[in-house]
Design a protein around this motif. Structure first.
Motif, PDB file in Angstrom:
ATOM      1  N   GLU A  23     -16.660   7.345  11.374  1.00  0.00           N
ATOM      2  CA  GLU A  23     -15.551   7.342  12.333  1.00  0.00           C
ATOM      3  C   GLU A  23     -15.590   6.134  13.258  1.00  0.00           C
ATOM      4  OE1 GLU A  23     -13.110   9.609  12.250  1.00  0.00           O
ATOM      5  OE2 GLU A  23     -14.115  10.440  10.488  1.00  0.00           O
ATOM      6  N   LEU A  24     -16.511   5.213  13.030  1.00  0.00           N
ATOM      7  CA  LEU A  24     -16.697   4.081  13.931  1.00  0.00           C
ATOM      8  C   LEU A  24     -15.475   3.169  13.933  1.00  0.00           C
ATOM      9  CD1 LEU A  24     -18.934   2.938  15.788  1.00  0.00           C
ATOM     10  CD2 LEU A  24     -19.581   1.439  13.893  1.00  0.00           C
ATOM     11  N   GLU A  25     -14.984   2.841  15.144  1.00  0.00           N
ATOM     12  CA  GLU A  25     -13.831   1.966  15.291  1.00  0.00           C
ATOM     13  C   GLU A  25     -14.171   0.646  15.974  1.00  0.00           C
ATOM     14  OE1 GLU A  25     -10.685   4.003  17.258  1.00  0.00           O
ATOM     15  OE2 GLU A  25     -10.565   5.616  15.775  1.00  0.00           O
ATOM     16  N   PRO A  45     -15.015   2.876   7.352  1.00  0.00           N
ATOM     17  CA  PRO A  45     -13.661   2.533   6.880  1.00  0.00           C
ATOM     18  C   PRO A  45     -12.629   2.401   7.983  1.00  0.00           C
ATOM     19  CG  PRO A  45     -14.090   4.866   6.539  1.00  0.00           C
ATOM     20  CD  PRO A  45     -15.390   4.271   7.041  1.00  0.00           C
ATOM     21  N   LYS A  46     -12.934   2.862   9.204  1.00  0.00           N
ATOM     22  CA  LYS A  46     -11.954   2.833  10.293  1.00  0.00           C
ATOM     23  C   LYS A  46     -12.228   1.736  11.314  1.00  0.00           C
ATOM     24  CE  LYS A  46     -11.102   7.815   9.925  1.00  0.00           C
ATOM     25  NZ  LYS A  46     -11.070   9.104  10.662  1.00  0.00           N
ATOM     26  N   LEU A  47     -13.133   0.824  11.007  1.00  0.00           N
ATOM     27  CA  LEU A  47     -13.535  -0.216  11.948  1.00  0.00           C
ATOM     28  C   LEU A  47     -12.357  -1.137  12.275  1.00  0.00           C
ATOM     29  CD1 LEU A  47     -16.080  -1.194  13.429  1.00  0.00           C
ATOM     30  CD2 LEU A  47     -16.459  -2.790  11.532  1.00  0.00           C
ATOM     31  N   ARG A  48     -12.058  -1.274  13.580  1.00  0.00           N
ATOM     32  CA  ARG A  48     -10.921  -2.094  14.021  1.00  0.00           C
ATOM     33  C   ARG A  48     -11.338  -3.250  14.927  1.00  0.00           C
ATOM     34  NH1 ARG A  48      -7.306  -0.193  17.152  1.00  0.00           N
ATOM     35  NH2 ARG A  48      -8.530   1.483  18.093  1.00  0.00           N
ATOM     36  N   HIS A  49     -12.414  -3.060  15.697  1.00  0.00           N
ATOM     37  CA  HIS A  49     -12.891  -4.088  16.616  1.00  0.00           C
ATOM     38  C   HIS A  49     -14.300  -4.486  16.198  1.00  0.00           C
ATOM     39  CE1 HIS A  49      -9.721  -3.282  19.753  1.00  0.00           C
ATOM     40  NE2 HIS A  49      -9.668  -2.163  19.053  1.00  0.00           N
ATOM     41  N   LEU A  50     -14.549  -5.794  16.096  1.00  0.00           N
ATOM     42  CA  LEU A  50     -15.855  -6.260  15.632  1.00  0.00           C
ATOM     43  C   LEU A  50     -16.284  -7.503  16.393  1.00  0.00           C
ATOM     44  CD1 LEU A  50     -18.234  -6.187  13.598  1.00  0.00           C
ATOM     45  CD2 LEU A  50     -16.821  -7.591  12.072  1.00  0.00           C
ATOM     46  N   GLY A  63     -11.455  -5.595   3.462  1.00  0.00           N
ATOM     47  CA  GLY A  63     -11.113  -4.221   3.115  1.00  0.00           C
ATOM     48  C   GLY A  63     -11.084  -3.238   4.261  1.00  0.00           C
ATOM     49  N   ARG A  64     -11.381  -3.694   5.477  1.00  0.00           N
ATOM     50  CA  ARG A  64     -11.370  -2.793   6.632  1.00  0.00           C
ATOM     51  C   ARG A  64     -10.278  -3.232   7.612  1.00  0.00           C
ATOM     52  NH1 ARG A  64     -16.464  -3.462   4.850  1.00  0.00           N
ATOM     53  NH2 ARG A  64     -17.564  -1.532   4.313  1.00  0.00           N
ATOM     54  N   PRO A  65      -9.730  -2.302   8.382  1.00  0.00           N
ATOM     55  CA  PRO A  65      -8.569  -2.614   9.237  1.00  0.00           C
ATOM     56  C   PRO A  65      -8.942  -3.332  10.525  1.00  0.00           C
ATOM     57  CG  PRO A  65      -9.157  -0.309   9.491  1.00  0.00           C
ATOM     58  CD  PRO A  65     -10.071  -0.858   8.429  1.00  0.00           C
TER      59      PRO A  65
END
Length: 336
Positions: A23-25, A45-50, A63-65
């Motif tokens: 669930e990590l975003e 699969p839900k990673l948005r900020h990195l 492949g990740r959003p």
């Protein structure tokens, strides 16, 4: 424990940690030397900020959003790999916010190279932050202008307004007097896109074939034309008393008659193509079509997409010539 946000410093066993966080975003990595080459596509699969080093981002972004990206590996660093940076273009969603570092940019060319790499791989960036590790004298202009020159302007999407479709049906009844000599084994399909309004341009076509269906895409523009066009067995449309060029039947607006003209044009282009003429086809044994109307955002710009499909065949007619025929069920365009 399932987390939404996670910040790790000096973590050398990173892979199993990420695999346990579906669930990590938001993820922030600092001083983590661990590699992520074995990371599965189904992990985080839900990673948005990195926020990460380049070698880690190259494994996490594809492949990740990812929408917000902060890169700790600076342009100009000895271990900066532009091939890894190119992988940042593979995010499942457009990256709209990017932060990076320019290390000792004493040469304008290095600055330009960094800007080109960002514009090439992250064309949807709306907010750009670059930390400059060195003199910035003379660099403000390259930073301020080249990004806007290289990055495409964001455009509103084309939304579907309406759609009509006629499934392929037989073109000739058994008692029509037509003799079908041969039928080709595969259907053929071509898609035409009409922009309104526009000046007349020559069609641009790209072709692709599969084992069962031939799909050919063409980009056409609209021109002012006569609305009394009907189709025939040749590549140009014909009226019972006169012949008109292909440009003459391109519609000027998306009225019901314009839509019918577009369908007729699509049929004539497909049936009159060089590909079918070489195979001796002069009719469709089965034929059908679909029409989709698009609108660009909230503007008054419209686009019409016509896809015509048929099973090519060779036929002999009692009169010797192929008589004028229409695409099936054109009346469904009434009230468009």
């Amino acid at each position: 424990m399932s987390l939404k946000r996670l910040s790790l410093w000096n973590c050398n066993d990173l892979l199993p940690v990420l695999q346990d966080q579906p669930e990590l975003e938001e993820l922030r990595l600092k001083w983590c030397s661990a590699t992520l080459e074995n990371l599965e596509k189904t992990d985080v699969p839900k990673l948005r900020h990195l926020c990460a080093e380049l070698h880690q981002a190259a494994c996490l972004v594809p492949g990740r959003p990812i929408e917000h990206l902060s890169l700790d590996t600076g342009f100009g660093a000895l271990h900066f790999d532009e091939q890894l940076f190119d992988k940042l273009s593979l995010s499942a969603k457009p990256i709209t916010e990017f932060s990076g570092i320019l290390i000792c940019p004493w040469e304008d060319e290095m600055t330009r190279s960094a800007i080109r790499a960002i514009a090439r791989n992250l064309p949807s960036v709306e907010r750009l932050t670059l930390d400059i590790g060195g003199s910035i004298s003379g660099l403000v202009a390259p930073l301020g202008t080249e990004m806007f020159e290289l990055s495409p302007r964001r455009e509103p999407p084309w939304d579907v307004v309406d759609h009509k479709e006629v499934a392929p049906i037989p073109s000739y009844l058994p008692d029509s007097g037509v003799t079908i000599v041969s039928i080709l084994p595969n259907d053929i399909s071509r898609t035409f896109t009409f922009h309104c309004p526009s000046k007349v341009q020559s069609p641009r076509k790209t072709h692709s074939r599969s084992s069962s269906v031939s799909s050919i895409s063409s980009l056409l523009t609209l021109s002012r034309s006569s609305s009394n066009a009907s189709s025939g067995g040749e590549s140009t449309a014909s009226h019972p008393t006169s012949r008109k060029s292909k440009e003459d039947i391109r519609p000027t607006e998306f009225s019901p008659q314009s839509v019918r003209d577009a369908i007729v044009f699509a049929r004539n282009e497909l049936l009159g193509s060089v590909e079918l003429r070489k195979q001796g086809a002069n009719v469709f044994f089965f034929e059908g079509w679909s029409v989709t109307k698009f609108r660009k955002g909230s503007s008054d710009q419209y686009r019409l997409q016509v896809c015509y499909t048929g099973r090519p065949a060779k036929a002999i007619f009692p009169s010797g010539d192929v008589p004028p025929t229409f695409p099936p069920f054109l009346d469904v365009t009434e009230g468009w």
